[in-house]
Write an enzyme that holds these catalytic residues in place. Structure first.
Site, PDB file in Angstrom:
ATOM      1  N   SER A  34      28.182  53.934 -22.404  1.00  0.00           N
ATOM      2  CA  SER A  34      28.679  54.942 -20.459  1.00  0.00           C
ATOM      3  C   SER A  34      30.374  54.677 -20.790  1.00  0.00           C
ATOM      4  O   SER A  34      30.852  53.904 -21.668  1.00  0.00           O
ATOM      5  CB  SER A  34      27.671  53.875 -19.524  1.00  0.00           C
ATOM      6  OG  SER A  34      28.173  52.310 -19.754  1.00  0.00           O
ATOM      7  N   GLY A  35      30.763  54.619 -19.768  1.00  0.00           N
ATOM      8  CA  GLY A  35      32.099  54.398 -20.070  1.00  0.00           C
ATOM      9  C   GLY A  35      33.222  54.261 -17.901  1.00  0.00           C
ATOM     10  O   GLY A  35      32.220  54.432 -17.200  1.00  0.00           O
ATOM     11  N   TYR A  36      34.452  54.490 -18.118  1.00  0.00           N
ATOM     12  CA  TYR A  36      34.475  54.820 -16.948  1.00  0.00           C
ATOM     13  C   TYR A  36      34.157  55.871 -15.686  1.00  0.00           C
ATOM     14  O   TYR A  36      33.705  55.302 -14.616  1.00  0.00           O
ATOM     15  CB  TYR A  36      36.424  55.387 -16.351  1.00  0.00           C
ATOM     16  CG  TYR A  36      37.011  53.420 -17.306  1.00  0.00           C
ATOM     17  CD1 TYR A  36      36.616  52.626 -17.751  1.00  0.00           C
ATOM     18  CD2 TYR A  36      38.293  53.436 -16.554  1.00  0.00           C
ATOM     19  CE1 TYR A  36      37.131  51.627 -18.239  1.00  0.00           C
ATOM     20  CE2 TYR A  36      39.242  52.527 -16.971  1.00  0.00           C
ATOM     21  CZ  TYR A  36      38.407  51.460 -17.306  1.00  0.00           C
ATOM     22  OH  TYR A  36      39.334  50.254 -17.150  1.00  0.00           O
ATOM     23  N   THR A  37      33.473  57.236 -16.608  1.00  0.00           N
ATOM     24  CA  THR A  37      34.088  57.925 -15.505  1.00  0.00           C
ATOM     25  C   THR A  37      32.235  58.278 -15.548  1.00  0.00           C
ATOM     26  O   THR A  37      31.462  58.811 -15.216  1.00  0.00           O
ATOM     27  CB  THR A  37      34.795  58.929 -15.749  1.00  0.00           C
ATOM     28  OG1 THR A  37      35.500  58.297 -16.445  1.00  0.00           O
ATOM     29  CG2 THR A  37      33.899  60.299 -15.152  1.00  0.00           C
ATOM     30  N   LYS A  38      31.147  58.721 -17.131  1.00  0.00           N
ATOM     31  CA  LYS A  38      30.207  59.258 -16.937  1.00  0.00           C
ATOM     32  C   LYS A  38      29.045  58.078 -17.566  1.00  0.00           C
ATOM     33  O   LYS A  38      29.198  56.902 -18.913  1.00  0.00           O
ATOM     34  CB  LYS A  38      30.406  60.094 -18.599  1.00  0.00           C
ATOM     35  CG  LYS A  38      31.480  61.000 -17.766  1.00  0.00           C
ATOM     36  CD  LYS A  38      32.336  62.377 -18.688  1.00  0.00           C
ATOM     37  CE  LYS A  38      32.665  61.542 -18.947  1.00  0.00           C
ATOM     38  NZ  LYS A  38      33.448  61.757 -19.855  1.00  0.00           N
ATOM     39  N   LYS A  71      24.756  64.246 -19.877  1.00  0.00           N
ATOM     40  CA  LYS A  71      26.268  62.963 -19.956  1.00  0.00           C
ATOM     41  C   LYS A  71      26.336  63.634 -18.288  1.00  0.00           C
ATOM     42  O   LYS A  71      26.071  64.758 -17.521  1.00  0.00           O
ATOM     43  CB  LYS A  71      27.360  63.787 -20.730  1.00  0.00           C
ATOM     44  CG  LYS A  71      28.248  62.754 -21.027  1.00  0.00           C
ATOM     45  CD  LYS A  71      29.489  63.372 -21.212  1.00  0.00           C
ATOM     46  CE  LYS A  71      30.576  62.989 -22.838  1.00  0.00           C
ATOM     47  NZ  LYS A  71      31.486  63.348 -23.282  1.00  0.00           N
ATOM     48  N   ASP A  80      43.473  59.491 -23.841  1.00  0.00           N
ATOM     49  CA  ASP A  80      42.709  58.427 -24.058  1.00  0.00           C
ATOM     50  C   ASP A  80      41.848  58.082 -25.583  1.00  0.00           C
ATOM     51  O   ASP A  80      41.235  58.542 -25.638  1.00  0.00           O
ATOM     52  CB  ASP A  80      41.319  58.670 -23.365  1.00  0.00           C
ATOM     53  CG  ASP A  80      40.788  56.433 -22.815  1.00  0.00           C
ATOM     54  OD1 ASP A  80      41.366  55.647 -23.684  1.00  0.00           O
ATOM     55  OD2 ASP A  80      39.513  56.480 -22.512  1.00  0.00           O
ATOM     56  N   VAL A  86      25.518  58.213 -20.491  1.00  0.00           N
ATOM     57  CA  VAL A  86      25.243  58.822 -20.783  1.00  0.00           C
ATOM     58  C   VAL A  86      24.140  58.496 -21.194  1.00  0.00           C
ATOM     59  O   VAL A  86      23.967  57.972 -21.759  1.00  0.00           O
ATOM     60  CB  VAL A  86      26.560  59.732 -22.484  1.00  0.00           C
ATOM     61  CG1 VAL A  86      25.512  60.516 -23.601  1.00  0.00           C
ATOM     62  CG2 VAL A  86      27.364  59.730 -22.362  1.00  0.00           C
TER      63      VAL A  86
HETATM   64  N1  LIG Z   1      26.604  63.424 -27.265  1.00  0.00           N
HETATM   65  C1  LIG Z   1      26.723  61.811 -27.407  1.00  0.00           C
HETATM   66  N2  LIG Z   1      25.365  61.256 -28.075  1.00  0.00           N
HETATM   67  C2  LIG Z   1      25.442  59.448 -28.694  1.00  0.00           C
HETATM   68  N3  LIG Z   1      26.498  58.911 -27.462  1.00  0.00           N
HETATM   69  C3  LIG Z   1      27.284  59.551 -26.760  1.00  0.00           C
HETATM   70  C4  LIG Z   1      27.438  60.684 -26.341  1.00  0.00           C
HETATM   71  N4  LIG Z   1      28.577  60.857 -26.163  1.00  0.00           N
HETATM   72  C5  LIG Z   1      29.221  59.870 -25.311  1.00  0.00           C
HETATM   73  N5  LIG Z   1      28.273  58.847 -25.466  1.00  0.00           N
HETATM   74  C6  LIG Z   1      28.612  57.529 -25.945  1.00  0.00           C
HETATM   75  O1  LIG Z   1      28.294  57.376 -24.061  1.00  0.00           O
HETATM   76  C7  LIG Z   1      30.218  56.814 -24.190  1.00  0.00           C
HETATM   77  C8  LIG Z   1      30.085  57.454 -22.399  1.00  0.00           C
HETATM   78  O2  LIG Z   1      31.084  58.477 -22.173  1.00  0.00           O
HETATM   79  P1  LIG Z   1      32.093  59.077 -22.379  1.00  0.00           P
HETATM   80  O3  LIG Z   1      32.708  60.784 -22.190  1.00  0.00           O
HETATM   81  O4  LIG Z   1      33.295  58.464 -23.465  1.00  0.00           O
HETATM   82  O5  LIG Z   1      31.793  58.814 -20.972  1.00  0.00           O
HETATM   83  P2  LIG Z   1      33.592  58.374 -20.173  1.00  0.00           P
HETATM   84  O6  LIG Z   1      34.822  59.748 -19.428  1.00  0.00           O
HETATM   85  O7  LIG Z   1      33.558  57.755 -18.610  1.00  0.00           O
HETATM   86  O8  LIG Z   1      34.196  57.185 -21.003  1.00  0.00           O
HETATM   87  C9  LIG Z   1      30.998  57.240 -24.953  1.00  0.00           C
HETATM   88  O9  LIG Z   1      31.188  55.641 -24.783  1.00  0.00           O
HETATM   89  C10 LIG Z   1      29.772  57.192 -26.061  1.00  0.00           C
HETATM   90  O10 LIG Z   1      29.611  55.892 -26.947  1.00  0.00           O
HETATM   91 MG   LIG Z   2      35.455  57.449 -22.818  1.00  0.00          MG
END
Ligand SMILES: Nc1ncnc2c1ncn2[C@@H]1O[C@H](COP(=O)(O)OP(=O)(O)O)[C@@H](O)[C@H]1O
Ligand SMILES: [Mg+2]
Ligand SMILES: *[C@@H]1O[C@H](CO)[C@@H](O)[C@H](O)[C@H]1NC(C)=O
Ligand SMILES: *[C@@H]1O[C@H](CO)[C@@H](O)[C@H](O)[C@H]1NC(C)=O
Ligand SMILES: *[C@@H]1O[C@H](CO)[C@@H](O)[C@H](O)[C@H]1NC(C)=O
Ligand SMILES: *[C@@H]1O[C@H](CO)[C@@H](O)[C@H](O)[C@H]1NC(C)=O
Length: 460
Positions: free
Chosen positions: A113-117, A133, A242, A119
């Site tokens: 997970s991150g600030y926005t999403k 996501k 980013d 997974v």
């Molecule tokens: N296809 C994927 N398979 C496994 N882990 C994923 C995948 N996509 C994203 N992640 C994990 O989820 C986290 C959050 O996704 P991300 O798109 O970076 O969200 P945010 O925009 O909130 O930062 C990522 O830092 C990564 O560790």
């Molecule tokens: Mg991210």
């Protein structure tokens, strides 16, 4: 963790705290102003709602230019059907997955997970493992929005618009080092967007630091191939604003970009060179302002320096093969000083790969080392007494990638415990055979793909 990482982490924390407090002040200020301007809470809510819709409209406006040429004339509400059309076009296109695919999906665990999403890992009804996501309800983006606008549904839409932008970018920026888009699903009145992606594993920098140079080089090479593509993508030159290891995942040893919502295709207008200023925590650069009034290669250069500071410095120099260190140092210097463009950087990486694969970097190894060994083909060993070495492909014993039996003989000669080695049939991603080194073994057993080399002086 290296001191530099700690330092930049601390810097990032300080920065984000500073940014947050500025935002909170601004927000409080605007709420205060709203409060004094509107006597009634309903009016206040209405004006918040208007502000939120305006934000949402802006976000959607940003997506339109990213759609296929010509499509940006059409209303935003149609973006989803454009994508569906495009995803199904072409002979090799696999049918994109939609909401239907998610109906019987079994959520297994959170991948990240991150600030926005957020997974999550799921298995679709047909058994295919994918990553989903979606909006991170507990993320900073949702938190800030709900605090400011007091509208859960509206905020979900606003945060979802970032995910929609990502869907469009993932579709238009298809590349082996960008995570594969399998489909997407838009739920209740555009309120929720779920993206269906190829499943990866989050990049673990600490684990990567402990892995063989060959694997670390691969990550850097993949990154450079990606940046080369992004510098001349169908959307123009793309900057990753980013740019951090957590925006990437690994899929069977390959690096793939997954977080694209902070990608920018904007060019930076300028009147003079000083307008083309690139600022990083420990380094600043001034780029050229072209005659067309745009900063030349700014997006490309920003990506290269970020690749240098987040990836190359940690992954590339450490334990590089002796015959390649001067080339690695040249890359470190050229990228750390922004002296090379992405074409030159890619050429330098591909050159190293070619030398490494063909063993040309070993030209000074005397082949006489092999004369110390007795070879038995079509056999492997049993009852081994292993010893450990670093960085081994196996936790138990000493397994290293080599170019040839000669290189393996040199390695065995340099390990005091080594009395024999086996070239197994296994190869690394670069096509180099894996060799197992050991201190002794009990007997030989047939194995078509292996060759056992026993040091003559110790053979009895
Ligand atoms: N296809 C994927 N398979 C496994 N882990 C994923 C995948 N996509 C994203 N992640 C994990 O989820 C986290 C959050 O996704 P991300 O798109 O970076 O969200 P945010 O925009 O909130 O930062 C990522 O830092 C990564 O560790
Ligand atoms: Mg991210
Ligand atoms: C980079 O530029 C900023 C702003 O001009 C300045 O404060 C900083 O000291 C510079 N950093 C370096 C490492 O030169
Ligand atoms: C590049 O090389 C120059 C000259 O040898 C040196 O001063 C500089 O610090 C190096 N820069 C990096 C980023 O390695
Ligand atoms: C990089 O290479 C591409 C072709 O692969 C070429 O079109 C482009 O002009 C090159 N860029 C630079 C800066 O040399
Ligand atoms: C080498 O192998 C051959 C047959 O496999 C054997 O006869 C010979 O004694 C071996 N030499 C040594 C030094 O181990």
């Amino acid at each position: 963790m290296p001191a530099a990482v700690g330092k930049s982490l601390r810097a990032a924390t300080v920065l984000s705290v500073a940014v947050l407090s500025v935002l909170v002040c601004l927000l409080l200020g605007s709420v205060h102003r709203l409060g004094s301007g509107h006597a009634h809470p309903e009016e206040e809510l209405a004006s918040l709602r208007a502000a939120l819709s305006q934000r949402l409209a802006q976000r959607r406006q940003e997506i339109l230019p990213l759609l296929s040429p010509g499509r940006d004339e059409e209303p935003f509400s149609a973006w989803e059907s454009f994508l569906r059309d495009e995803l199904t076009r072409g002979p090799a296109a696999r049918a994109p997955l939609g909401c239907g695919a998610l109906r019987d999906a079994q959520p297994l665990e959170v991948l990240g997970s991150g600030y926005t999403k957020l997974v999550v890992k799921v298995t679709l009804a047909g058994g295919e493992p994918v990553a989903l996501k979606m909006v991170n309800e507990n993320g900073i983006d949702m938190g800030k929005c709900v605090e400011g606008f007091k509208d859960l549904h509206g905020c979900r839409q606003l945060v979802s618009s970032k995910i929609s932008k990502e869907v469009v970018l993932l579709h238009r920026l298809r590349h082996p080092n960008v995570i594969k888009l399998r489909g997407h699903c838009v739920g209740d009145a555009g309120g929720r967007v779920t993206v269906i992606l190829e499943q990866g594993t989050p990049l673990q920098m600490l684990r990567l630091l402990q892995s063989p140079w060959e694997d670390r080089f691969r990550v850097c090479l993949d990154l450079v191939r990606l940046l080369h593509f992004l510098s001349r993508s169908p959307l123009g030159s793309v900057a990753l604003l980013d740019f951090q290891p957590r925006q990437f995942v690994m899929v069977s040893g390959e690096l793939k970009l997954t977080d694209l919502d902070d990608a920018s295709v904007a060019a930076t207008p300028c009147g003079r060179h000083a307008d083309c200023f690139l600022q990083f925590p420990h380094r600043n650069f001034t780029l050229a302002c072209s005659s067309r009034g745009l900063c030349e290669g700014l997006n490309e250069k920003m990506n290269i320096y970020n690749a240098y500071r987040y990836f190359f410095t940690y992954l590339l120099p450490h334990q590089a093969p002796p015959g390649l260190t001067h080339l690695v140092e040249r890359i470190m210097n050229a990228t750390g000083e922004l002296k090379a463009d992405i074409n030159e950087t890619l050429d330098a990486f591909e050159h190293i790969l070619q030398l490494y694969q063909s063993g040309l970097h070993l030209d000074k190894l005397p082949t006489s080392a092999l004369r110390d060994y007795n070879v038995t083909r079509g056999m492997t060993t049993s009852g081994d007494e292993d010893y450990r070495c670093w960085p081994s492909y196996s936790q138990q014993g000493c397994v290293l990638s080599v170019h040839s039996a000669t290189e393996a003989a040199h390695i065995c000669n340099s390990h005091s415990q080594c009395t024999s080695f086996t070239l197994t049939g296994q190869k690394t991603w670069a096509g180099r055979p894996l060799a197992t080194f050991r201190s002794s073994f009990s007997f030989l057993v047939p194995d078509q793909t292996s060759e056992v080399y026993v040091k003559k002086s110790t053979a009895v």
